[in-house]
Scaffold this motif. Structure first.
Motif, mmCIF file in Angstrom:
data_model
loop_
_atom_site.group_PDB
_atom_site.id
_atom_site.type_symbol
_atom_site.label_atom_id
_atom_site.label_comp_id
_atom_site.label_asym_id
_atom_site.label_seq_id
_atom_site.Cartn_x
_atom_site.Cartn_y
_atom_site.Cartn_z
ATOM 1 N N LEU A 33 41.625 37.501 42.050
ATOM 2 C CA LEU A 33 42.225 36.328 41.405
ATOM 3 C C LEU A 33 43.499 35.849 42.085
ATOM 4 N N ARG B 100 37.591 27.803 35.832
ATOM 5 C CA ARG B 100 36.524 28.789 36.032
ATOM 6 C C ARG B 100 36.085 29.409 34.719
ATOM 7 N N ASP B 101 37.054 29.779 33.896
ATOM 8 C CA ASP B 101 36.735 30.490 32.659
ATOM 9 C C ASP B 101 35.993 29.626 31.643
ATOM 10 N N THR B 102 36.114 28.295 31.765
ATOM 11 C CA THR B 102 35.372 27.390 30.877
ATOM 12 C C THR B 102 34.071 26.907 31.514
ATOM 13 N N TYR C 87 30.325 25.630 39.764
ATOM 14 C CA TYR C 87 30.636 26.907 39.114
ATOM 15 C C TYR C 87 29.397 27.780 39.210
ATOM 16 N N THR D 19 36.032 40.298 42.745
ATOM 17 C CA THR D 19 36.916 39.176 42.427
ATOM 18 C C THR D 19 38.369 39.491 42.758
ATOM 19 N N LEU E 16 42.025 28.979 37.188
ATOM 20 C CA LEU E 16 41.437 30.041 36.382
ATOM 21 C C LEU E 16 40.878 29.484 35.072
ATOM 22 N N ALA E 17 41.590 28.522 34.478
ATOM 23 C CA ALA E 17 41.111 27.890 33.243
ATOM 24 C C ALA E 17 39.812 27.122 33.498
#
Length: 226
Positions: free
Chosen positions: A202, A92-94, A125, A200, A89-90
């Motif tokens: 998660l 993806r989020d960056t 991504y 989505t 998740l980190a």
């Protein structure tokens, strides 16, 4: 994910519909050394190479559900603290723009993935602007309620081309063919997060294995925690 949802994501891997923002890669040799690393905006990839990447990404969404493609859920412990889902998740989020996170991801794959020869780790991504659908299933391209940001990882074998003879146009003669390292289609890979109910999820991922009889259970357990 069901067949329709997989097909919808698979359609994104064309030049006309691509929503890929960034691509990263790490070439690993048989001794588990990082030989080459790269990262760049996907739109900067030359067009000829882009089509070959699309072939790789589409292959990651090919096969039979329940055999080559498996829907997997993350256990609760992997969604807490330093769990596998949290690290993905980190990433993806960056948007794959944090080098330390990407490098740590490569290290985890190298540690957990067994491959006797050279291979390439590909990581992309993308952000899919999900079009609304009418009651009869037609897409409304100009109407969208949700975005689907995602990662896809592909593990591709790299093999040396066979020795042989070839025609050398510059020398106008028959010569030894230069042997190249050829990147093959993926043997393992995954899509995160899953695209369930066209949105989505998660808590899930879609895993791909070329060989349904050898899913690389140790890799699944150590890398994904599923």
């Amino acid at each position: 994910m069901n067949k329709k949802e997989i097909a919808e994501i698979k359609k994104l891997f064309t030049k006309e519909r691509s929503c890929i923002d960034r691509i990263c890669g790490c070439y690993v040799d048989a001794e588990k050394n990082k030989v080459l690393q790269f990262e760049e905006p996907f739109l900067s990839v030359p067009e000829g190479e882009m089509y070959k990447y699309f072939d790789i990404f589409r292959k990651n969404l090919s096969g039979t559900l329940g055999k080559n493609m498996l829907n997997m859920e993350f256990p609760l412990e992997q969604e807490l603290g330093e769990g596998t889902q949290k690290s993905l998740l980190a990433l993806r989020d960056t948007g794959l723009k944090e080098p330390a996170l990407v490098d740590a991801f490569y290290d985890r794959i190298i540690e957990s993935y067994y491959h006797p020869e050279n291979y390439l780790i590909l990581l992309i991504y993308g952000i899919y602007d999900i079009p609304m659908k009418t009651s009869d299933g037609l897409e409304m391209e100009d109407a969208s309620d949700y975005m689907y940001p995602f990662l896809m990882c592909s593990l591709c074998p790299v093999t040396l081309s066979k020795a042989g003879l070839c025609y050398n146009a510059e020398m106008h003669s028959i010569t030894d063919r230069i042997r190249d390292w050829i990147i093959g289609l993926p043997e393992q890979g995954f899509l995160f997060p899953a695209f369930n109910d066209r949105s989505t999820d998660l808590h899930s991922t879609l895993y791909y294995s070329k060989d349904s009889d050898d899913l690389h259970d140790a890799f699944i357990e150590q890398m994904l925690g599923c």
